[in-house]
Design a protein around this motif. Structure first.
Motif, PDB file in Angstrom:
ATOM      1  N   PRO A  22       0.800  -1.234   0.000  1.00  0.00           N
ATOM      2  CA  PRO A  22       0.000   0.000   0.000  1.00  0.00           C
ATOM      3  C   PRO A  22       0.831   1.283   0.000  1.00  0.00           C
ATOM      4  CG  PRO A  22      -0.134  -1.086   2.130  1.00  0.00           C
ATOM      5  CD  PRO A  22       0.520  -2.053   1.201  1.00  0.00           C
ATOM      6  N   TYR A  23       1.967   1.287   0.693  1.00  0.00           N
ATOM      7  CA  TYR A  23       2.808   2.494   0.719  1.00  0.00           C
ATOM      8  C   TYR A  23       3.493   2.697  -0.626  1.00  0.00           C
ATOM      9  CZ  TYR A  23       2.090   2.058   5.743  1.00  0.00           C
ATOM     10  OH  TYR A  23       1.513   1.947   6.989  1.00  0.00           O
ATOM     11  N   PHE A  24       3.958   1.615  -1.213  1.00  0.00           N
ATOM     12  CA  PHE A  24       4.564   1.648  -2.553  1.00  0.00           C
ATOM     13  C   PHE A  24       3.517   2.119  -3.571  1.00  0.00           C
ATOM     14  CE2 PHE A  24       5.899  -0.454  -6.531  1.00  0.00           C
ATOM     15  CZ  PHE A  24       7.248  -0.108  -6.581  1.00  0.00           C
ATOM     16  N   ALA A  25       2.291   1.582  -3.441  1.00  0.00           N
ATOM     17  CA  ALA A  25       1.228   1.931  -4.383  1.00  0.00           C
ATOM     18  C   ALA A  25       0.831   3.398  -4.246  1.00  0.00           C
ATOM     19  CB  ALA A  25       0.017   1.029  -4.153  1.00  0.00           C
ATOM     20  N   ARG A  26       0.756   3.893  -3.021  1.00  0.00           N
ATOM     21  CA  ARG A  26       0.393   5.299  -2.825  1.00  0.00           C
ATOM     22  C   ARG A  26       1.442   6.224  -3.438  1.00  0.00           C
ATOM     23  NH1 ARG A  26       0.411   7.768   3.161  1.00  0.00           N
ATOM     24  NH2 ARG A  26       2.591   7.143   2.887  1.00  0.00           N
ATOM     25  N   ARG A  27       2.698   5.899  -3.262  1.00  0.00           N
ATOM     26  CA  ARG A  27       3.766   6.753  -3.769  1.00  0.00           C
ATOM     27  C   ARG A  27       3.769   6.807  -5.294  1.00  0.00           C
ATOM     28  NH1 ARG A  27       5.404  10.930  -2.414  1.00  0.00           N
ATOM     29  NH2 ARG A  27       5.308  10.059  -0.307  1.00  0.00           N
ATOM     30  N   VAL A  72       5.258 -11.046 -11.759  1.00  0.00           N
ATOM     31  CA  VAL A  72       6.429 -10.220 -11.497  1.00  0.00           C
ATOM     32  C   VAL A  72       6.857 -10.448 -10.050  1.00  0.00           C
ATOM     33  CG1 VAL A  72       7.385  -7.888 -11.437  1.00  0.00           C
ATOM     34  CG2 VAL A  72       5.675  -8.494 -13.155  1.00  0.00           C
ATOM     35  N   THR A  73       8.079 -10.909  -9.869  1.00  0.00           N
ATOM     36  CA  THR A  73       8.603 -11.133  -8.519  1.00  0.00           C
ATOM     37  C   THR A  73       9.331  -9.885  -8.055  1.00  0.00           C
ATOM     38  OG1 THR A  73       8.858 -13.499  -8.977  1.00  0.00           O
ATOM     39  CG2 THR A  73      10.042 -12.613  -7.074  1.00  0.00           C
ATOM     40  N   LEU A  74       8.836  -9.300  -6.978  1.00  0.00           N
ATOM     41  CA  LEU A  74       9.422  -8.084  -6.420  1.00  0.00           C
ATOM     42  C   LEU A  74      10.025  -8.380  -5.049  1.00  0.00           C
ATOM     43  CD1 LEU A  74       6.719  -5.354  -7.209  1.00  0.00           C
ATOM     44  CD2 LEU A  74       8.634  -6.129  -8.626  1.00  0.00           C
ATOM     45  N   PRO A 101      18.553 -10.770  -6.083  1.00  0.00           N
ATOM     46  CA  PRO A 101      19.815 -10.204  -6.583  1.00  0.00           C
ATOM     47  C   PRO A 101      19.626  -8.733  -6.966  1.00  0.00           C
ATOM     48  CG  PRO A 101      19.409 -12.357  -7.563  1.00  0.00           C
ATOM     49  CD  PRO A 101      18.167 -11.996  -6.817  1.00  0.00           C
ATOM     50  N   ARG A 102      20.670  -7.966  -6.804  1.00  0.00           N
ATOM     51  CA  ARG A 102      20.694  -6.541  -7.128  1.00  0.00           C
ATOM     52  C   ARG A 102      19.746  -5.714  -6.248  1.00  0.00           C
ATOM     53  NH1 ARG A 102      18.889  -4.949 -11.716  1.00  0.00           N
ATOM     54  NH2 ARG A 102      17.689  -6.804 -12.291  1.00  0.00           N
ATOM     55  N   THR A 103      19.548  -6.183  -5.012  1.00  0.00           N
ATOM     56  CA  THR A 103      18.788  -5.385  -4.038  1.00  0.00           C
ATOM     57  C   THR A 103      19.594  -5.281  -2.741  1.00  0.00           C
ATOM     58  OG1 THR A 103      17.578  -7.339  -3.218  1.00  0.00           O
ATOM     59  CG2 THR A 103      16.573  -6.086  -5.021  1.00  0.00           C
ATOM     60  N   ARG A 114      15.551  -2.023  -8.636  1.00  0.00           N
ATOM     61  CA  ARG A 114      15.260  -3.327  -9.229  1.00  0.00           C
ATOM     62  C   ARG A 114      13.756  -3.542  -9.395  1.00  0.00           C
ATOM     63  NH1 ARG A 114      12.658  -7.826  -9.348  1.00  0.00           N
ATOM     64  NH2 ARG A 114      13.760  -9.626 -10.169  1.00  0.00           N
ATOM     65  N   ASN A 115      12.963  -3.143  -8.372  1.00  0.00           N
ATOM     66  CA  ASN A 115      11.518  -3.315  -8.465  1.00  0.00           C
ATOM     67  C   ASN A 115      10.905  -2.451  -9.561  1.00  0.00           C
ATOM     68  OD1 ASN A 115      11.483  -5.198  -6.422  1.00  0.00           O
ATOM     69  ND2 ASN A 115      10.806  -3.785  -4.836  1.00  0.00           N
ATOM     70  N   ALA A 116      11.395  -1.226  -9.685  1.00  0.00           N
ATOM     71  CA  ALA A 116      10.881  -0.352 -10.744  1.00  0.00           C
ATOM     72  C   ALA A 116      11.204  -0.919 -12.114  1.00  0.00           C
ATOM     73  CB  ALA A 116      11.457   1.051 -10.588  1.00  0.00           C
ATOM     74  N   GLU A 117      12.415  -1.448 -12.265  1.00  0.00           N
ATOM     75  CA  GLU A 117      12.806  -2.060 -13.537  1.00  0.00           C
ATOM     76  C   GLU A 117      11.922  -3.262 -13.865  1.00  0.00           C
ATOM     77  OE1 GLU A 117      16.894  -3.079 -13.257  1.00  0.00           O
ATOM     78  OE2 GLU A 117      17.620  -1.010 -13.423  1.00  0.00           O
ATOM     79  N   ALA A 118      11.662  -4.113 -12.882  1.00  0.00           N
ATOM     80  CA  ALA A 118      10.867  -5.318 -13.120  1.00  0.00           C
ATOM     81  C   ALA A 118       9.436  -4.975 -13.519  1.00  0.00           C
ATOM     82  CB  ALA A 118      10.880  -6.192 -11.872  1.00  0.00           C
TER      83      ALA A 118
END
Length: 312
Positions: free
Chosen positions: A214-219, A279-281, A289-291, A300-304
């Motif tokens: 929810p915090y990620f989604a709000r932003r 999509v695996t976040l 990897p790469r986090t 990494r999450n934005a890229e995925a």
């Protein structure tokens, strides 16, 4: 009898040995001088390191790839808490297991009223406050605890960490302040990049396995229209999966989000039936990897997510 060349070589070797010995001693002194800090999660560890720099030595109790709400403390965790000068926890019932551990650790400084106790949720605008949560699953009665997944909340969290470090190590507060400002400047630059990457997903409905977002989604203005779990920590029933599938078809959901520690079977079933991508976040630093730190987690999450949106 040695010639001058041999003598110079011996002196050079001796000087190098002295230099190495000095370096080891200097490093040991620095390590001993660092503030020992324990965090419950890798996300908080990364933020403490961002503020503390080389003045702190930070250990996370919960490993990167493990669900912190399901963590079972280990015997070595007691020793870590005994030796720590600061403890930083997520709060909001996310790490309830810590309370029993603190009672056994015999370190009054880390108790709730101690100078070394830090609840990183202090000052956070909490989402989804629902009161007492009973029954199976995770206790989210005080609100959704995944507040670090809004990168802007790092401003509040690092401010709380800075205040705690100033109490424990006031001589170096100017270093901590400078570290924090430099980190927030980097974060602000990256935030605008992530907003651009995720802009195409603003009008697209999403489904997730667990309500971590929810915090990620709000932003980033994302729309999660359903979750596979019937409540946090409770696996989906067949009837609930059928309802989620109906929602996905009605709303044309084409992306399902899961985390590495979550089961794949039900996600794959829904994806196949609805023609969606999985999509695996990473919800925590180090979970994929790469986090390896707080900023790379969002990178990494934005890229995925951006790649999944572009592929459709």
């Amino acid at each position: 009898m040695r010639n001058s060349s041999q003598t110079k070589s011996i002196l050079l070797c001796f000087a190098m040995m002295l230099a190495c010995a000095y370096s080891v001693l200097a490093w040991s002194a620095l390590a001993q001088d660092r503030v020992p800090i324990v965090t419950t999660t890798t996300d908080l560890r990364s933020l403490v390191e961002a503020v503390g720099g080389d003045r702190v030595e930070v250990i996370s109790l919960v490993p990167a790839a493990m669900d912190a709400e399901e963590y079972q403390p280990k015997p070595q965790d007691l020793l870590r808490l005994k030796n720590a000068r600061l403890l930083v926890r997520v709060g909001l019932d996310y790490d309830l297991w810590l309370d029993r551990l603190l009672a056994q650790a015999d370190n009054p400084d880390l108790g709730r009223d101690g100078a070394g106790y830090v609840d990183a949720s202090f000052g956070i605008s909490v989402l989804e406050v629902r009161g007492l949560s009973v029954g199976p699953g995770h206790a989210h009665g005080l609100g959704n605890p995944h507040y670090w997944l809004d990168p802007k909340n790092a401003e509040i969290i690092t401010s709380t960490i800075l205040e705690a470090l100033a109490r424990r190590d006031p001589a170096n507060v100017s270093i901590y302040e400078a570290n924090r400002l430099a980190f927030l400047a980097r974060l602000e630059t990256k935030l605008s990049e992530w907003e651009t990457k995720l802009a195409p997903l603003k009008a697209r409905p999403l489904v997730a396995y667990h309500n971590s977002w929810p915090y990620f989604a709000r932003r980033f203005r994302l729309d999660f229209v359903g979750f596979l779990e019937t409540k946090p920590g409770v696996p989906p029933s067949p009837s609930h999966l059928a309802a989620i599938l109906q929602t996905m078809r009605a709303r044309a959901v084409r992306i399902i989000v899961r985390e590495p520690s979550q089961p794949e079977r039900d996600v794959a079933f829904l994806a196949g039936k609805a023609g969606a991508s999985v999509v695996t976040l990473a919800a925590s630093v180090g979970a994929l990897p790469r986090t390896d730190d707080f900023i790379s987690l969002f990178e990494r999450n934005a890229e995925a997510l951006s790649a999944a949106a572009s592929a459709q």
